[in-house]
Scaffold this active site. Structure first.
Site, PDB file in Angstrom:
ATOM      1  N   ASP A 195      -2.955   6.361  -3.827  1.00  0.00           N
ATOM      2  CA  ASP A 195      -1.765   5.714  -3.271  1.00  0.00           C
ATOM      3  C   ASP A 195      -1.257   4.650  -4.241  1.00  0.00           C
ATOM      4  O   ASP A 195      -1.904   4.375  -5.268  1.00  0.00           O
ATOM      5  CB  ASP A 195      -2.057   5.157  -1.871  1.00  0.00           C
ATOM      6  CG  ASP A 195      -2.984   3.960  -1.876  1.00  0.00           C
ATOM      7  OD1 ASP A 195      -3.676   3.746  -2.881  1.00  0.00           O
ATOM      8  OD2 ASP A 195      -3.022   3.242  -0.862  1.00  0.00           O
TER       9      ASP A 195
ATOM     10  N   SER B   3       0.832  -1.200   0.000  1.00  0.00           N
ATOM     11  CA  SER B   3       0.000   0.000   0.000  1.00  0.00           C
ATOM     12  C   SER B   3       0.866   1.250   0.000  1.00  0.00           C
ATOM     13  O   SER B   3       1.650   1.459  -0.911  1.00  0.00           O
ATOM     14  CB  SER B   3      -0.971  -0.020   1.182  1.00  0.00           C
ATOM     15  OG  SER B   3      -1.903   1.027   1.099  1.00  0.00           O
TER      16      SER B   3
ATOM     17  N   ASP C  61      -5.979   1.949  -3.841  1.00  0.00           N
ATOM     18  CA  ASP C  61      -7.201   1.697  -3.075  1.00  0.00           C
ATOM     19  C   ASP C  61      -7.572   2.884  -2.187  1.00  0.00           C
ATOM     20  O   ASP C  61      -8.634   2.876  -1.569  1.00  0.00           O
ATOM     21  CB  ASP C  61      -7.107   0.394  -2.271  1.00  0.00           C
ATOM     22  CG  ASP C  61      -6.008   0.389  -1.223  1.00  0.00           C
ATOM     23  OD1 ASP C  61      -5.244   1.374  -1.133  1.00  0.00           O
ATOM     24  OD2 ASP C  61      -5.911  -0.602  -0.478  1.00  0.00           O
TER      25      ASP C  61
ATOM     26  N   ASP D 247      -1.119   1.405  -4.622  1.00  0.00           N
ATOM     27  CA  ASP D 247      -1.934   0.287  -5.111  1.00  0.00           C
ATOM     28  C   ASP D 247      -3.361   0.703  -5.432  1.00  0.00           C
ATOM     29  O   ASP D 247      -4.222  -0.128  -5.705  1.00  0.00           O
ATOM     30  CB  ASP D 247      -1.906  -0.892  -4.140  1.00  0.00           C
ATOM     31  CG  ASP D 247      -2.623  -0.607  -2.831  1.00  0.00           C
ATOM     32  OD1 ASP D 247      -2.526   0.535  -2.341  1.00  0.00           O
ATOM     33  OD2 ASP D 247      -3.278  -1.523  -2.286  1.00  0.00           O
TER      34      ASP D 247
END
Length: 580
Positions: free
Chosen positions: A306, A147, A310, A308
């Site tokens: 961000d 993340s 999400d 990734d």
């Protein structure tokens, strides 16, 4: 010889150890503190997966800890789901160091059991992985990501056959299978060439992306004429060196947002995240370059995702003409109100809004105004995904889910937070309010005036390593065992201990209640005057977080209360630490 030293010696003496990890171990041979931290315990597999620093050792992210985790997962799905070998597992990865390598390692372990792996040919966002599980009909999904953690981290997240993050019960079962793997160095793997020859490794191209984008078109609240209209709203977008670029740009293009500029320096995936101190849109410094570009083009809205993809952050201009980054609670409240105000009243009769226990109560107030029921879950989108799955059986209608940490979900074709959906919806919402002569901040002010001046804050204390883990545990133990009756001169009316599943009423004679949620090491104190605080160790980082929320008579009143509570919490945490 201590237990960690024995494990270290085993790794050092393993003839087939990966050469890069062998070299790392040689470099660390005189650093006993670093070696102990790398080998004193196994990397924790939490409720969604594991996350850690890259490097050699059982407390680090490397090919061997990945193999052990996948080995446990393979045994779990073989014994607990059907048609595993035919349905297979889909694997995606982000822009971090070793992400693609770890994805292939996962396929190599799965292949040794005859389980097909569908691995994306290039990096993809986490929400696309969630969608891919459902689209391909696989028994599970694996996402290689850390993340928004610093560059030295990577991680491994597991998704169930519903496309949601695994539940605590599923995680506990998988952990038991992982622990049955005696030696992480000796997990069986099949070589990549053999996997491809036997069609156990299948590379995924654009097909899943196209399916996702088709579904993305359905989330809009605009009528057909408005959808087709060319939209001149000026947008600046930064994917912060991550995975969101292609899907966000395509999603905006589908709604005819044609005045979108990307922060060029941050458009390219970069495992170092070289232009930001942290690739986290929650931290306002991540918007520095987007703000500079926005000022040049007079952009109406800035979007930041961000790595990734999400989580989404948004910034808009305030009355002074400066860009202000909205909090997760503020953006969530705005999207909730926009969605509910543009929904069929008949649909709203069975509608449910889902938020976490540390997310603003403004959301509940907005939902109440539309006669929509609010459901609280523990922190973590896995719980929101679990609730959505339950709705499939109950007939309840999901309309929106969010958490204060910049995670939002509009439509259930994904079962995890989705910054692509959120970026498109935030742009549409800004376009709508722009047509009404208002910025998003002005629209937010309307919500405050109607529902109350809800404000929230969050502080975190980073405590790394073995000693840090012990300090975090000591803080939670001290708060749990020494009941607090006042914070900033505000009485504590209710104490909720989610580890003990108990709600105590401190200012009334009401009997204690059982909290009907999964157990979690978290304590929430509800204060007089619609104020609250909550303490929770992070499940993915070496941090303890404490949240606080207020509702005042005015913005100034709320700011004053928030400051007092923050200072009181800071002092309390520091006193506990210094007493150890």
């Amino acid at each position: 010889m201590t237990s960690w030293q024995k494990v270290y010696e085993k790794w050092l003496g393993y003839q087939n150890l990966d050469p890069a990890l062998k070299e790392n171990l040689e470099e660390l041979k005189d650093d006993h503190e670093a070696l102990e931290d790398a080998f004193y315990k196994e990397l924790t597999f939490g409720t969604g997966g594991m996350r850690g620093v890259l490097g050699p050792g059982i407390n680090r992210m490397n090919i061997y800890t990945i193999r052990k985790a996948v080995n446990g997962l393979a045994n779990y799905i073989l014994e607990n789901t059907v048609n595993v070998k035919d349905r297979g597992v889909v694997v995606a990865y982000d822009s971090r160091y070793m992400s693609q390598e770890f994805a292939v390692e996962a396929a190599k372990v799965l292949g040794s059991y005859g389980i097909k792996a569908y691995v994306f040919e290039s990096l993809r966002p986490t929400p696309l992985l969630s969608y891919a599980v459902r689209y391909l009909g696989t028994v599970a999904g694996i996402m290689i990501t850390a993340s928004h953690n610093p560059p030295e981290y990577n991680g491994f997240k597991v998704y169930n056959e519903d496309g949601g993050q695994i539940t605590p019960d599923q995680a506990a079962d998988i952990v038991s299978y992982i622990q049955n793997t005696e030696d992480e160095l000796l997990v069986p793997v099949m070589e990549r060439s053999e996997l491809e020859q036997k069609e156990l490794l299948n590379w995924v191209g654009q097909e899943v992306d196209h399916g996702y984008l088709e579904r993305l078109q359905s989330i809009t609240k605009l009528d057909e004429e408005a959808r087709k209209k060319e939209k001149d709203l000026r947008i600046v977008f930064t994917p912060l060196h991550g995975t969101a670029h292609d899907l966000v740009m395509s999603g905006l293009e589908q709604l005819n947002f044609n005045n979108v500029e990307v922060v060029k320096e941050q458009a390219k995936p970069d495992p170092e995240f070289s232009t930001v101190a942290s690739p986290n849109p929650e931290e306002h410094q991540a918007f520095t370059m987007a703000i500079e570009q926005g000022e040049k083009t007079d952009a109406a809205i800035l979007l930041g995702t961000d790595p990734d993809a999400d989580r989404l952050g948004v910034a808009v201009k305030n009355k002074s003409g400066d860009y202000q980054v909205l909090t997760g609670n503020q953006l969530g409240a705005l999207m909730l109100d926009y969605i509910l105000s543009h929904s069929d009243p008949m649909v709203l009769k069975s509608a449910r809004m889902i938020k976490t226990v540390v997310t603003s109560e403004l959301g509940r107030a907005i939902a109440d105004a539309y006669n929509v029921k609010t459901i609280n879950t523990l922190t973590g989108f896995k719980y929101i995904g679990e609730k959505i799955h339950q709705f499939d059986a109950t007939g309840e209608t999901f309309v929106f889910g969010y958490e204060e940490s910049y995670g939002y979900l509009i439509s259930t074709f994904v079962r995890d937070k989705d910054a692509v959906q959120a970026a498109v919806m935030a742009s549409e919402m800004a376009y709508y309010w722009n047509g009404k002569g208002k910025t998003l901040l002005e629209a937010l002010e309307v919500l405050y005036e109607e529902h109350g001046y809800y404000m929230e804050g969050m502080s975190s204390l980073t405590l790394k390593g073995k000693e840090g883990t012990e300090q975090i545990a000591a803080i939670m133990e001290a708060v749990r065992n020494n009941p607090i009756t006042k914070i900033a001169d505000l009485k504590v009316e209710v104490a909720e201990d989610y580890l003990q599943s108990e709600r105590k009423f401190l200012t009334s004679k009401a009997e204690a209640e059982t909290i009907q949620l999964p157990k979690e090491n978290m304590i929430k104190l509800i204060l007089e005057g619609e104020c609250w605080v909550c303490l929770r160790p992070s499940g993915t980082e070496p941090k303890i977080k404490y949240y606080y929320g207020v509702c005042g008579e005015s913005k100034q009143d709320s700011e004053r209360k928030l400051t007092l509570i923050k200072h009181a919490m800071d002092e309390m945490i520091e006193q506990i630490r210094t007493k150890r």
